[in-house]
Design an enzyme around this catalytic site. Structure first.
Site, PDB file in Angstrom:
ATOM      1  N   HIS A  17      -9.770 -20.308  38.889  1.00  0.00           N
ATOM      2  CA  HIS A  17      -8.725 -20.845  38.006  1.00  0.00           C
ATOM      3  C   HIS A  17      -7.358 -20.795  38.698  1.00  0.00           C
ATOM      4  CE1 HIS A  17     -11.506 -19.190  34.636  1.00  0.00           C
ATOM      5  NE2 HIS A  17     -11.626 -20.506  34.612  1.00  0.00           N
ATOM      6  N   LYS A  41     -15.921 -19.195  19.020  1.00  0.00           N
ATOM      7  CA  LYS A  41     -16.535 -18.830  20.305  1.00  0.00           C
ATOM      8  C   LYS A  41     -16.266 -17.348  20.583  1.00  0.00           C
ATOM      9  CE  LYS A  41     -16.635 -20.434  25.079  1.00  0.00           C
ATOM     10  NZ  LYS A  41     -16.006 -21.301  26.069  1.00  0.00           N
ATOM     11  N   ARG A  90     -16.788 -27.749  39.107  1.00  0.00           N
ATOM     12  CA  ARG A  90     -17.608 -27.104  40.130  1.00  0.00           C
ATOM     13  C   ARG A  90     -18.819 -27.981  40.421  1.00  0.00           C
ATOM     14  NH1 ARG A  90     -17.587 -21.813  36.562  1.00  0.00           N
ATOM     15  NH2 ARG A  90     -17.546 -23.551  35.110  1.00  0.00           N
ATOM     16  N   SER A 128     -16.381 -17.169  34.881  1.00  0.00           N
ATOM     17  CA  SER A 128     -15.908 -15.990  34.137  1.00  0.00           C
ATOM     18  C   SER A 128     -17.093 -15.193  33.611  1.00  0.00           C
ATOM     19  CB  SER A 128     -15.043 -16.427  32.954  1.00  0.00           C
ATOM     20  OG  SER A 128     -13.903 -17.101  33.402  1.00  0.00           O
TER      21      SER A 128
END
Ligand code: ADP
Length: 161
Positions: A17, A41, A90, A128
């Site tokens: 990030h 979430k 990614r 993460s």
């Protein structure tokens, strides 16, 4: 003035990030990093702490601001008069979800453009969630997250906040 927003969970912020926001800060006059607090979430790290970890990671970037945010990203963009939403991509894994999201955002707000930046080579497989998992199990996460994030995760071993 061209403003961009860079939204994400940043749970926690990783060097992937940081790489994206550093490169984005060189392309736009202002970038707003928006830390999503989505009640639906489940986050590993509470929002106040995630925000602080992000702030401490980007304080050297003078045209980057950080805020917590809830709701539609296009509304955040409109509130800041931002023309661009930045997302990182990614290898393979992000494409389908990010493509769908960008189409939906385009539909919701045609004047806001999503721009994708390819993840740095060394961060292609960094997430993460994996960082959290490795940290919780006592693995070495040096070189994956900023040092202050690593220190924080070390204090959380055996029970994240
Ligand atoms: P979200 O829950 O919105 O996907 P993340 O914090 O996981 O939030 O990611 C925020 C943005 O950063 C997303 O666009 C994601 O694809 C991108 N990103 C995540 N990890 C990396 C990485 N290692 N390198 C570059 N970009 C990344």
């Amino acid at each position: 003035m061209t403003t961009a927003v860079y939204p994400g969970s940043f749970d926690p912020i990783t060097l992937g990030h940081v790489d994206i926001i550093t490169r984005a800060s060189q392309l736009f006059d202002t970038v707003v990093m928006a830390v999503v607090k989505n009640p639906g979430k489940q986050a590993n790290i509470r929002i106040e702490k995630r925000l602080k970890l992000v702030e401490d990671s980007v304080k050297h970037l003078k045209n980057v601001s950080v805020e917590a945010f809830e709701g539609l990203t296009v509304n955040l963009a409109k509130a800041h008069n931002a023309k661009v939403i930045i997302r990182g991509l990614r290898a393979v894994s992000d494409f389908e979800y990010e493509f769908a999201m960008s189409q939906m955002n385009k539909r919701l707000c045609p004047q806001v453009e999503t721009m994708f930046m390819m993840a740095g080579l060394e961060y292609q497989f960094l997430s993460s969630s994996m960082t959290n998992e490795v940290a919780t199990l006592g693995g070495d996460i040096q070189g994956l997250v900023p040092e202050h994030v690593r220190q924080y995760l070390l204090t959380q071993q055996g029970g994240a906040e």
